[in-house]
Motif scaffolding. Structure first.
Motif: not given
Length: 115
Positions: A2-22
């Motif tokens: 099984v492969q699990l492919v993640e995406s999203g991430g990178g650079w985020v400013q403090p106080g902001g939001s991050l969103r990732l997908s799998c």
């Protein structure tokens, strides 16, 4: 396998939001557990949140007030959203799943929280 492919991430400013997908290569509903972990340099992977096949979810106490996980069955994708991010949220984030008693990990995706 099984492969699990993640995406999203990178650079985020403090106080902001991050969103990732799998996106698993097998049907997500066949997994007994699907989860998010993270690891900072030199430390073990830290559990963040999970879904079980019974439909229950679990969250780490340290982040649960800032964390949302969701699933889109039609897209066969799990999401993580973390709000009010801090520099200490900088880490490699991993998707994990357990299919048929086997453990699988994504390749990991870097998230950097910095101004």
């Amino acid at each position: 396998q099984v492969q699990l492919v993640e995406s999203g991430g990178g650079w985020v400013q403090p106080g902001g939001s991050l969103r990732l997908s799998c996106a698993p290569s097998q049907r997500m509903s066949d997994a007994s557990v699907i989860a998010w972990y993270r690891a900072t340099h030199g430390k073990q992977r830290e559990f963040l949140a999970s879904f079980s096949s019974r439909g229950t979810s679990d969250f780490a106490d340290s982040v649960k007030q800032r964390l949302t996980i969701s699933r889109d069955v039609a897209k066969n994708t799990m999401y993580l959203q973390m709000d009010s991010v801090k520099p200490e949220d900088t880490a490699v984030y991993y998707c994990y799943a357990r299919f048929h008693s086997e453990d699988y990990w994504g390749q990991g995706i870097q998230v950097t929280v910095s101004s």
